[in-house]
Scaffold this motif. Structure first.
Motif, PDB file in Angstrom:
ATOM      1  N   ASN A 101      -4.313  -4.715  -9.485  1.00 45.43           N
ATOM      2  CA  ASN A 101      -5.663  -4.984  -9.001  1.00 45.43           C
ATOM      3  C   ASN A 101      -6.283  -3.643  -8.646  1.00 45.43           C
ATOM      4  OD1 ASN A 101      -7.876  -5.572  -7.212  1.00 45.43           O
ATOM      5  ND2 ASN A 101      -7.037  -7.620  -6.885  1.00 45.43           N
ATOM      6  N   LYS A 102      -7.221  -3.167  -9.458  1.00 44.67           N
ATOM      7  CA  LYS A 102      -7.707  -1.794  -9.311  1.00 44.67           C
ATOM      8  C   LYS A 102      -8.403  -1.554  -7.975  1.00 44.67           C
ATOM      9  CE  LYS A 102     -12.177  -2.462 -11.664  1.00 44.67           C
ATOM     10  NZ  LYS A 102     -13.040  -2.026 -12.796  1.00 44.67           N
ATOM     11  N   GLY A 103      -8.941  -2.613  -7.365  1.00 42.71           N
ATOM     12  CA  GLY A 103      -9.603  -2.454  -6.078  1.00 42.71           C
ATOM     13  C   GLY A 103      -8.655  -2.054  -4.967  1.00 42.71           C
ATOM     14  N   TRP A 104      -7.339  -2.256  -5.178  1.00 42.40           N
ATOM     15  CA  TRP A 104      -6.345  -1.931  -4.161  1.00 42.40           C
ATOM     16  C   TRP A 104      -5.308  -0.947  -4.688  1.00 42.40           C
ATOM     17  CZ3 TRP A 104      -6.913  -3.517   0.794  1.00 42.40           C
ATOM     18  CH2 TRP A 104      -7.868  -4.512   1.023  1.00 42.40           C
ATOM     19  N   SER A 105      -5.648  -0.209  -5.724  1.00 42.12           N
ATOM     20  CA  SER A 105      -4.718   0.747  -6.312  1.00 42.12           C
ATOM     21  C   SER A 105      -5.419   2.093  -6.469  1.00 42.12           C
ATOM     22  CB  SER A 105      -4.230   0.230  -7.679  1.00 42.12           C
ATOM     23  OG  SER A 105      -3.247   1.070  -8.220  1.00 42.12           O
ATOM     24  N   PRO A 106      -5.351   2.958  -5.450  1.00 39.87           N
ATOM     25  CA  PRO A 106      -6.152   4.176  -5.452  1.00 39.87           C
ATOM     26  C   PRO A 106      -5.626   5.304  -6.322  1.00 39.87           C
ATOM     27  CG  PRO A 106      -4.835   4.071  -3.456  1.00 39.87           C
ATOM     28  CD  PRO A 106      -4.618   2.780  -4.181  1.00 39.87           C
ATOM     29  N   THR A 107      -4.437   5.149  -6.916  1.00 41.47           N
ATOM     30  CA  THR A 107      -3.900   6.214  -7.763  1.00 41.47           C
ATOM     31  C   THR A 107      -3.100   5.605  -8.910  1.00 41.47           C
ATOM     32  OG1 THR A 107      -2.445   8.155  -7.838  1.00 41.47           O
ATOM     33  CG2 THR A 107      -1.863   6.424  -6.277  1.00 41.47           C
ATOM     34  N   SER A 108      -3.109   6.290 -10.046  1.00 44.87           N
ATOM     35  CA  SER A 108      -2.270   5.869 -11.173  1.00 44.87           C
ATOM     36  C   SER A 108      -0.929   6.595 -11.158  1.00 44.87           C
ATOM     37  CB  SER A 108      -2.994   6.154 -12.499  1.00 44.87           C
ATOM     38  OG  SER A 108      -3.249   7.541 -12.630  1.00 44.87           O
ATOM     39  N   LEU A 109      -0.756   7.540 -10.241  1.00 43.67           N
ATOM     40  CA  LEU A 109       0.519   8.226 -10.119  1.00 43.67           C
ATOM     41  C   LEU A 109       1.559   7.264  -9.542  1.00 43.67           C
ATOM     42  CD1 LEU A 109      -0.817  11.556  -8.575  1.00 43.67           C
ATOM     43  CD2 LEU A 109      -0.202  11.122 -10.960  1.00 43.67           C
ATOM     44  N   SER A 110       2.777   7.350 -10.036  1.00 47.19           N
ATOM     45  CA  SER A 110       3.800   6.407  -9.581  1.00 47.19           C
ATOM     46  C   SER A 110       5.185   6.908  -9.953  1.00 47.19           C
ATOM     47  CB  SER A 110       3.581   5.028 -10.222  1.00 47.19           C
ATOM     48  OG  SER A 110       4.622   4.137  -9.869  1.00 47.19           O
ATOM     49  N   PRO A 111       6.195   6.585  -9.143  1.00 47.14           N
ATOM     50  CA  PRO A 111       7.576   6.898  -9.534  1.00 47.14           C
ATOM     51  C   PRO A 111       8.126   5.900 -10.547  1.00 47.14           C
ATOM     52  CG  PRO A 111       7.567   5.803  -7.415  1.00 47.14           C
ATOM     53  CD  PRO A 111       6.125   6.015  -7.781  1.00 47.14           C
ATOM     54  N   LEU A 112       7.349   4.860 -10.839  1.00 43.86           N
ATOM     55  CA  LEU A 112       7.795   3.792 -11.724  1.00 43.86           C
ATOM     56  C   LEU A 112       6.914   3.717 -12.959  1.00 43.86           C
ATOM     57  CD1 LEU A 112       8.171   1.104  -8.924  1.00 43.86           C
ATOM     58  CD2 LEU A 112      10.041   2.373  -9.996  1.00 43.86           C
ATOM     59  N   ARG A 171       0.804  -1.223   0.000  1.00 43.34           N
ATOM     60  CA  ARG A 171       0.000   0.000   0.000  1.00 43.34           C
ATOM     61  C   ARG A 171       0.836   1.272   0.000  1.00 43.34           C
ATOM     62  NH1 ARG A 171       0.601   2.928   3.463  1.00 43.34           N
ATOM     63  NH2 ARG A 171       1.991   2.296   5.092  1.00 43.34           N
ATOM     64  N   SER A 172       2.153   1.165  -0.168  1.00 49.03           N
ATOM     65  CA  SER A 172       2.982   2.370  -0.279  1.00 49.03           C
ATOM     66  C   SER A 172       2.864   2.950  -1.684  1.00 49.03           C
ATOM     67  CB  SER A 172       4.449   2.047   0.027  1.00 49.03           C
ATOM     68  OG  SER A 172       4.994   1.217  -0.987  1.00 49.03           O
ATOM     69  N   PHE A 173       3.404   4.146  -1.866  1.00 51.71           N
ATOM     70  CA  PHE A 173       3.276   4.826  -3.159  1.00 51.71           C
ATOM     71  C   PHE A 173       3.895   3.993  -4.279  1.00 51.71           C
ATOM     72  CE2 PHE A 173       4.563   8.628  -5.923  1.00 51.71           C
ATOM     73  CZ  PHE A 173       3.297   8.743  -6.474  1.00 51.71           C
TER      74      PHE A 173
END
Length: 427
Positions: A148-159, A138-140
């Motif tokens: 799994n979209k149910g556990w991914s609240p943002t599309s922002l990412s350093p990767l 659950r970290s950034f």
């Protein structure tokens, strides 16, 4: 609404998930059972999300924790720490990775975050391959590689994350293929993907997807992937947070079902090793672990009290062959649940290995996920004294069965009977 539930809602985030319409407060446990605040006993088939791996209130672990607490609880990684060195030595040997180094964290999320730091630094790339339907924390950074979209609240990412086929055997475009054809199609998809992008740093994969509903590919998929990855210098990270320590019965690590090309470059672990204490970690060969060119510490990772618990728990696990028990009792439980499922049109599949079992529910006569019935089964099972988990990439329509690895045959039958009644009452 209980007073404690009202207080919870007043001070904790709305997105902090709770099971059950009337949330449960667990006050104590023993063996495979726990009790709530009203004194009702439950057979625990979820173990704090696969974390109470050995048993509740295991005397060997509680004694080790108590004795260590009487000496010193914490000093940080700035000082030599005998229990941390001893546990690291044992895990390095068990990992199968040559010249292994171990770094301890406080959770699986932090372990995966560390693995990503190592892989991207070692490879000088911020591209990561991940599996569809995956969950890694659950970290950034770990949300950014969760499929799994149910556990991914943002599309922002350093990767930059690229998602690969193969984590789910019975859904998706290759579901109707044979196992060999499925593997060949997934490998072809991977090779095609790699032909269009700069070489990624690593592939991260759960050998059996946990939050995804205990789905897995055919044995050998990741070995076939590994051949492709090794040709390009791409690392393989095995996320063993849920599969490690013998839970699958057939193997000590989940990656060993895909072991043709040797161990992964990096293994992450957490959950069960501490039997409830906060332990996570990373194992990697020395050249990868030592690639960072700046100082680092872990204030709470590897603290003496958690390491004492981990040592005692690992010793108990090995001396009592809990991997073998998971294989034997888990095999009986899977067959018992499959016999029930054959009579119920709303059960699409019973899958898994050892004591890591998924029961996927659908609307009868269709392939459409049925999260409402899954929630109803959880409630019905609770009423009869059985605690289950749920998950799945299709609206959490899979029940997750993952009791402590010391589960007895009688307890497996008790839980299966309750689950059968719950399934029948909601169909």
């Amino acid at each position: 609404m209980s007073d404690l539930y009202g207080r919870h809602k007043a001070v904790l985030p709305d997105w902090l998930a709770l099971y059950y319409e009337d949330p449960l407060e667990i006050t104590h446990g023993e063996g495979r059972y726990v009790w709530d605040a009203a004194g009702k006993r439950y057979l625990d088939f979820f173990g704090g999300i696969l974390t109470t791996m050995t048993a509740h209130a295991l005397p060997e672990v509680t004694k080790a924790v108590s004795e260590q607490a009487g000496r010193i609880i914490h000093s940080s990684t700035l000082y030599l720490n005998r229990p941390m060195v001893e546990l690291a030595e044992r895990i390095a040997e068990l990992s199968g990775i040559p010249d292994a180094r171990v770094f301890f964290t406080t959770s699986g999320t932090e372990a995966n975050d560390t693995a990503l730091l190592l892989a991207t630094s070692y490879r000088r790339s911020n591209q990561i391959l991940a599996m569809r339907n995956s969950y890694h924390g659950r970290s950034f950074s770990t949300v950014g590689i969760t499929g799994n979209k149910g556990w991914s609240p943002t599309s922002l990412s350093p990767l930059q994350t690229l998602y690969v086929h193969g984590g789910v055997r019975t859904r998706g475009p290759y579901a109707e293929l044979s196992d060999d054809e499925f593997i060949a199609a997934c490998v072809a998809d991977l090779e095609d993907l790699l032909g269009h992008v700069r070489p990624p740093a690593a592939l991260i994969a759960e050998p059996i997807q946990g939050v995804g509903g205990f789905t897995s590919p055919p044995d050998g998929l990741y070995a076939a992937f590994r051949r492709v990855l090794q040709e390009r210098g791409i690392l393989w990270i095995a996320d063993e947070v849920q599969t490690g320590w013998g839970r699958t019965g057939e193997h000590f690590w989940g990656w060993q079902a895909h072991a043709e090309n040797g161990p992964p470059d990096i293994i992450t672990f957490a959950k069960g090793i501490g039997n409830g204490m906060s332990i996570g970690g990373v194992v990697a060969r020395a050249e990868i672990m030592n690639c960072l060119d700046s100082n680092s510490i872990s204030t709470f990772g590897g603290t003496q009290i958690t390491m004492a618990a981990g040592l005692a728990n690992l010793t108990y696990l090995l001396e009592h062959d809990l991997q073998g028990n998971a294989r034997r009792v888990g095999g009986l439980l899977i067959e018992r649940l499959r016999a029930v499922a054959a009579q119920l049109p709303g059960v699409r599949e019973v899958r898994g290995r050892g004591l890591m079992i998924g029961v996927e529910l659908v609307k009868p006569g269709t392939d459409t996920a049925d999260p409402e019935t899954a929630a109803a089964v959880l409630e019905a099972a609770r009423e009869e004294g059985l605690l289950l988990g749920k998950g799945g990439g299709h609206n959490t329509s899979a029940l997750r069965v993952a009791p402590p690895l010391s589960l007895t045959v009688a307890e497996a039958e008790e839980g299966a009977a309750i689950l059968e009644r719950a399934l029948r009452s909601t169909q």
